[in-house]
Write a protein that holds these residues in place. Structure first.
Motif, mmCIF file in Angstrom:
data_model
loop_
_atom_site.group_PDB
_atom_site.id
_atom_site.type_symbol
_atom_site.label_atom_id
_atom_site.label_comp_id
_atom_site.label_asym_id
_atom_site.label_seq_id
_atom_site.Cartn_x
_atom_site.Cartn_y
_atom_site.Cartn_z
ATOM 1 N N TYR A 37 3.120 -1.560 -6.701
ATOM 2 C CA TYR A 37 3.253 -1.667 -5.247
ATOM 3 C C TYR A 37 4.388 -0.772 -4.748
ATOM 4 C CZ TYR A 37 4.025 -3.605 -0.590
ATOM 5 O OH TYR A 37 4.198 -3.753 0.763
ATOM 6 N N GLY A 38 5.519 -0.801 -5.440
ATOM 7 C CA GLY A 38 6.648 0.041 -5.041
ATOM 8 C C GLY A 38 6.285 1.513 -5.078
ATOM 9 N N LYS A 39 5.553 1.920 -6.105
ATOM 10 C CA LYS A 39 5.135 3.318 -6.207
ATOM 11 C C LYS A 39 4.162 3.684 -5.091
ATOM 12 C CE LYS A 39 5.895 3.729 -11.170
ATOM 13 N NZ LYS A 39 5.277 3.914 -12.491
ATOM 14 N N ALA A 40 3.213 2.802 -4.804
ATOM 15 C CA ALA A 40 2.242 3.060 -3.740
ATOM 16 C C ALA A 40 2.920 3.103 -2.377
ATOM 17 C CB ALA A 40 1.136 2.000 -3.760
ATOM 18 N N TYR A 41 3.884 2.227 -2.159
ATOM 19 C CA TYR A 41 4.631 2.209 -0.896
ATOM 20 C C TYR A 41 5.411 3.516 -0.750
ATOM 21 C CZ TYR A 41 7.588 0.369 2.884
ATOM 22 O OH TYR A 41 8.235 0.174 4.079
ATOM 23 N N ALA A 42 6.074 3.935 -1.817
ATOM 24 C CA ALA A 42 6.844 5.184 -1.781
ATOM 25 C C ALA A 42 5.924 6.379 -1.528
ATOM 26 C CB ALA A 42 7.617 5.365 -3.077
ATOM 27 N N ALA A 43 4.732 6.374 -2.132
ATOM 28 C CA ALA A 43 3.775 7.461 -1.918
ATOM 29 C C ALA A 43 3.321 7.497 -0.462
ATOM 30 C CB ALA A 43 2.585 7.308 -2.858
ATOM 31 N N ALA A 44 3.076 6.330 0.124
ATOM 32 C CA ALA A 44 2.670 6.272 1.526
ATOM 33 C C ALA A 44 3.794 6.787 2.425
ATOM 34 C CB ALA A 44 2.279 4.844 1.912
ATOM 35 N N ALA A 45 5.037 6.388 2.120
ATOM 36 C CA ALA A 45 6.181 6.851 2.908
ATOM 37 C C ALA A 45 6.353 8.362 2.756
ATOM 38 C CB ALA A 45 7.446 6.117 2.484
ATOM 39 N N ALA A 46 6.158 8.863 1.526
ATOM 40 C CA ALA A 46 6.283 10.307 1.297
ATOM 41 C C ALA A 46 5.177 11.081 2.015
ATOM 42 C CB ALA A 46 6.238 10.599 -0.206
ATOM 43 N N ALA A 47 4.040 10.439 2.232
ATOM 44 C CA ALA A 47 2.925 11.081 2.923
ATOM 45 C C ALA A 47 3.109 11.070 4.435
ATOM 46 C CB ALA A 47 1.615 10.399 2.551
ATOM 47 N N GLY A 48 4.191 10.432 4.904
ATOM 48 C CA GLY A 48 4.478 10.472 6.333
ATOM 49 C C GLY A 48 4.403 9.149 7.065
ATOM 50 N N TRP A 49 4.047 8.083 6.381
ATOM 51 C CA TRP A 49 4.014 6.779 7.029
ATOM 52 C C TRP A 49 5.451 6.273 7.201
ATOM 53 C CZ3 TRP A 49 -0.220 4.273 8.935
ATOM 54 C CH2 TRP A 49 -1.459 4.799 8.572
ATOM 55 N N ALA A 100 8.408 3.351 7.975
ATOM 56 C CA ALA A 100 8.586 1.953 7.582
ATOM 57 C C ALA A 100 8.022 1.032 8.652
ATOM 58 C CB ALA A 100 10.055 1.661 7.326
ATOM 59 N N ALA A 101 8.203 1.400 9.925
ATOM 60 C CA ALA A 101 7.679 0.570 11.018
ATOM 61 C C ALA A 101 6.155 0.515 10.987
ATOM 62 C CB ALA A 101 8.169 1.108 12.362
ATOM 63 N N GLU A 102 5.523 1.657 10.721
ATOM 64 C CA GLU A 102 4.058 1.684 10.657
ATOM 65 C C GLU A 102 3.555 0.850 9.478
ATOM 66 O OE1 GLU A 102 2.933 6.067 12.448
ATOM 67 O OE2 GLU A 102 3.759 5.940 10.417
ATOM 68 N N LEU A 103 4.213 0.993 8.349
ATOM 69 C CA LEU A 103 3.808 0.216 7.179
ATOM 70 C C LEU A 103 4.003 -1.276 7.412
ATOM 71 C CD1 LEU A 103 5.220 2.582 4.407
ATOM 72 C CD2 LEU A 103 2.814 2.166 4.955
ATOM 73 N N THR A 104 5.098 -1.641 8.071
ATOM 74 C CA THR A 104 5.346 -3.046 8.394
ATOM 75 C C THR A 104 4.275 -3.570 9.338
ATOM 76 O OG1 THR A 104 7.718 -2.774 8.055
ATOM 77 C CG2 THR A 104 7.021 -4.669 9.381
ATOM 78 N N GLU A 105 3.875 -2.733 10.291
ATOM 79 C CA GLU A 105 2.871 -3.142 11.268
ATOM 80 C C GLU A 105 1.529 -3.481 10.617
ATOM 81 O OE1 GLU A 105 0.781 -1.254 15.234
ATOM 82 O OE2 GLU A 105 2.851 -0.708 14.766
ATOM 83 N N ILE A 106 1.213 -2.819 9.517
ATOM 84 C CA ILE A 106 -0.054 -3.128 8.838
ATOM 85 C C ILE A 106 0.112 -4.200 7.766
ATOM 86 C CG2 ILE A 106 -1.059 -0.860 9.315
ATOM 87 C CD1 ILE A 106 -0.503 -0.175 6.344
ATOM 88 N N GLY A 107 1.336 -4.724 7.642
ATOM 89 C CA GLY A 107 1.567 -5.827 6.714
ATOM 90 C C GLY A 107 2.195 -5.425 5.388
ATOM 91 N N ALA A 108 2.529 -4.162 5.232
ATOM 92 C CA ALA A 108 3.149 -3.687 3.993
ATOM 93 C C ALA A 108 4.663 -3.829 4.114
ATOM 94 C CB ALA A 108 2.768 -2.233 3.730
ATOM 95 N N THR A 109 5.194 -4.817 3.449
ATOM 96 C CA THR A 109 6.638 -5.027 3.482
ATOM 97 C C THR A 109 7.316 -4.089 2.490
ATOM 98 O OG1 THR A 109 6.496 -6.765 1.828
ATOM 99 C CG2 THR A 109 6.433 -7.455 4.144
#
Length: 110
Positions: free
Chosen positions: A49-61, A63-72
């Motif tokens: 999960y941490g790796k996937a979250y970091a990959a999403a953040a590196a792709a431009g997402w 933290a607020a957007e990720l939180t909005e979809i439920g990804a803490t």
């Protein structure tokens, strides 16, 4: 009532209490086993999960957007600690280099 009857009654009472305790334990044991299994499964997802979250953040997402979809934000992993022997020798040397005087130590039981 003689001593034999008193002992028999005490044993029956104790057996009834033990049976009640056992009956109360069965649902708890089942739920506890399920809870432990689920906690282990959750723990197994932490690193991916941490790796996937970091990959999403590196792709431009953001933290607020990720939180909005439920990804803490993932739980940070504990950092490796230094060995105790390594830390003891480094502190006096660092203090000496910084010009800090280190007070002398006298034995307590002297």
């Amino acid at each position: 009532m003689d001593a034999h009857e008193i002992l028999k009654k005490a044993q029956e009472l104790q057996a009834a209490q033990q049976a009640a305790k056992q009956a109360a334990m069965a649902p708890l044991a089942e739920l506890l086993a399920t809870r432990i299994r689920l906690q282990n499964q959750l723990t197994d997802t932490e690193v991916p999960y941490g790796k996937a979250y970091a990959a999403a953040a590196a792709a431009g997402w953001s933290a607020a957007e990720l939180t909005e979809i439920g990804a803490t934000e993932p739980t940070p992993r504990p950092r490796a600690r230094r060995s105790k022997s390594g830390g003891r020798t480094a502190a006096p040397a660092a203090a000496a280099e910084a010009g800090t005087e280190i007070p002398s130590q006298t034995p307590v039981n002297a």
